[in-house]
Write a protein that holds these residues in place. Sequence first.
Motif, PDB file in Angstrom:
ATOM      1  N   ARG A 133       0.951  -1.234  -0.079  1.00  0.00           N
ATOM      2  CA  ARG A 133      -0.137  -0.118  -0.107  1.00  0.00           C
ATOM      3  C   ARG A 133       0.953   1.387   0.019  1.00  0.00           C
ATOM      4  NH1 ARG A 133      -5.239  -0.600   3.676  1.00  0.00           N
ATOM      5  NH2 ARG A 133      -5.175   1.464   3.098  1.00  0.00           N
ATOM      6  N   PHE A 134       2.039   1.174   0.661  1.00  0.00           N
ATOM      7  CA  PHE A 134       2.987   2.128   0.680  1.00  0.00           C
ATOM      8  C   PHE A 134       3.353   2.516  -0.859  1.00  0.00           C
ATOM      9  CE2 PHE A 134       7.345   4.039   1.313  1.00  0.00           C
ATOM     10  CZ  PHE A 134       7.159   4.979   1.988  1.00  0.00           C
ATOM     11  N   GLU A 135       3.726   1.313  -1.428  1.00  0.00           N
ATOM     12  CA  GLU A 135       4.180   1.544  -2.924  1.00  0.00           C
ATOM     13  C   GLU A 135       3.052   2.137  -3.738  1.00  0.00           C
ATOM     14  OE1 GLU A 135       7.254   1.491  -3.323  1.00  0.00           O
ATOM     15  OE2 GLU A 135       8.218   0.258  -1.855  1.00  0.00           O
ATOM     16  N   ALA A 136       1.794   1.516  -3.589  1.00  0.00           N
ATOM     17  CA  ALA A 136       0.904   2.067  -4.444  1.00  0.00           C
ATOM     18  C   ALA A 136       0.411   3.314  -4.032  1.00  0.00           C
ATOM     19  CB  ALA A 136      -0.227   1.042  -3.911  1.00  0.00           C
ATOM     20  N   ARG A 137       0.570   4.039  -3.049  1.00  0.00           N
ATOM     21  CA  ARG A 137       0.407   5.361  -2.717  1.00  0.00           C
ATOM     22  C   ARG A 137       1.260   6.438  -3.320  1.00  0.00           C
ATOM     23  NH1 ARG A 137      -3.052   8.707  -3.181  1.00  0.00           N
ATOM     24  NH2 ARG A 137      -3.270  10.500  -1.791  1.00  0.00           N
ATOM     25  N   ARG A 138       2.836   5.814  -3.525  1.00  0.00           N
ATOM     26  CA  ARG A 138       3.717   6.441  -3.782  1.00  0.00           C
ATOM     27  C   ARG A 138       3.415   6.632  -5.441  1.00  0.00           C
ATOM     28  NH1 ARG A 138       9.111   6.995  -0.927  1.00  0.00           N
ATOM     29  NH2 ARG A 138       8.185   8.234   0.637  1.00  0.00           N
ATOM     30  N   ALA A 139       3.107   5.579  -5.914  1.00  0.00           N
ATOM     31  CA  ALA A 139       2.899   5.680  -7.367  1.00  0.00           C
ATOM     32  C   ALA A 139       1.180   6.235  -7.965  1.00  0.00           C
ATOM     33  CB  ALA A 139       2.557   4.119  -7.891  1.00  0.00           C
ATOM     34  N   GLY A 140       0.710   6.982  -6.848  1.00  0.00           N
ATOM     35  CA  GLY A 140      -0.519   7.749  -7.082  1.00  0.00           C
ATOM     36  C   GLY A 140      -1.738   7.166  -7.012  1.00  0.00           C
ATOM     37  N   ALA A 141      -1.633   5.859  -6.403  1.00  0.00           N
ATOM     38  CA  ALA A 141      -3.160   5.211  -6.404  1.00  0.00           C
ATOM     39  C   ALA A 141      -4.030   5.628  -5.471  1.00  0.00           C
ATOM     40  CB  ALA A 141      -2.794   3.400  -6.405  1.00  0.00           C
TER      41      ALA A 141
END
Length: 463
Positions: free
Chosen positions: A224-232
């Motif tokens: 979820r951390f990565e997804a948020r970073r990617a703008g999701a």
Amino acid sequence: MSRFCPAYPAPRRQRASGLLMFLSARHSWLDALYERSYRMQMGEVRLPGLDLYMVNEPALVRRVLVEQAEDFPKSELLGQALAPLLGESIFTTSGEQWRRQRAMMDPAFAQARLQVAFPVMAAATEAMLARLEQLAEGAEHDIEVEMTHVTADIIFRTIFSVPMEGEDARRVFDAFARYQALVPRLVLPSIFGLRWLVWPWDAWRARRAAREIRGLLETLIRPRFEARRAGAEHPQADILAAFLDARDEQGRAFGFEELVDQVAMLFLAGHETSASALTWACHLLARAPDIQQRVHDEVAVQLGARAPGVPDMKSLTLTRNVFRETLRLFPPVGFMARQARTGCPMRGKRVEAGSTVVVSPWLIHRHRDGWHDPDAFDPDRHARDDEPGQARAGYLPFGMGPRVCLGAAFALQEATLILARLIGRWQLEAVDGHEPRPVGRLTIRSANGVRLRLRRRAEVAAG
Ligand code: HEM
């Protein structure tokens, strides 16, 4: 009116020597208390390398926790003892670092977020009722096991939006249980400035459990951390989503490690405390059947067979007062440790810089000057408003001042819901010959569990 007084360790008649006091406190700090502890305004313990002041007087409590909170930051000793698991979490940091974390975390606990969390809490509570349905009618049961499970499930679901059922969740839960069993052996010597008394074997086992917990939490947080970073966008409005969106004044988000620190801390603070209080609430209700019956009647009138909603949490006044009174008699956080930043006078004594200053809700809630019949279980006192303790900083289960519990409203909502559903459906009965023995560890727990008999209540179960 019921006047049940739950048993607790009889205080010593006389104050023990510093070393004896420490040795008793190692197993349970309640064993180190003596009669005057419940009457004095301020006490002092001196051990080699440690000056510790116990503060009971309401004006002093306000000074330490509220008015001069900056001069009495959290004790570094506590932070060091919990560091392997909690890293630099909000519970132990001070100064600018704490201010930034608090500002970023506050929105996750705002009223609107609590309303969103309610259905999640309700689902976990229904899962608890379903587990209880598996029990044989009238069989003995350690209610602490169930209260720990349901509160861990609630905090897990509100952080991650998944029930605590899968293999990973189970492992987090088991590793936390191992860590919690070890924590008192690390924390108490540390608070007393006697870290050399921590067994290396215990410290190693705690570090290993902490590594395992953090590893598992990282697996849950990373995607979820990565997804948020990617703008999701977030799929759910849970606590993790709020933390991932949080920005400080400079527009910076939590770094990954810092985020894991906060989640680990929330998991620990968010279920250990509530589980302890709910377990004691069940014990008190089992021993005060008249009050239990009144809670049942309140639930039947307010809810009937209908599923509870957020507004009901306010109208279940006796149920809430039972929980408030439980927090008075068995405050899960029995003491709060601070460190004097500079030397200062206190009640005619000179408190040197670096001294430990302890505020103990356990002592203050049972202080002989603060409450009528202080050891008696009397939920109605919270409706009467005539207790000296209520008006004089004498009731502080969630602490006070800037470091007041972030999850207080969350805990009240969850506990009212669990108690209402439990007592609506089940009658709790004491087990003859079983007397829970309170011990002061990380929270106030029972050394021998809280065994009860559960019987189905016909009229509400039928609804
Ligand atoms: C009956 C349940 C609870 C009790 C009695 C309780 C009690 C406390 C107390 C006394 C403190 C202050 C400690 C100090 O000043 O040294 C505190 C801090 C805190 N609690 Fe709770 N707590 C409960 C439940 C929760 C829950 C459910 C959460 C989160 C979901 C939570 C999160 C926190 C946090 C984050 C802090 C640190 C606040 C800060 O330092 O800024 N607590 N709690």
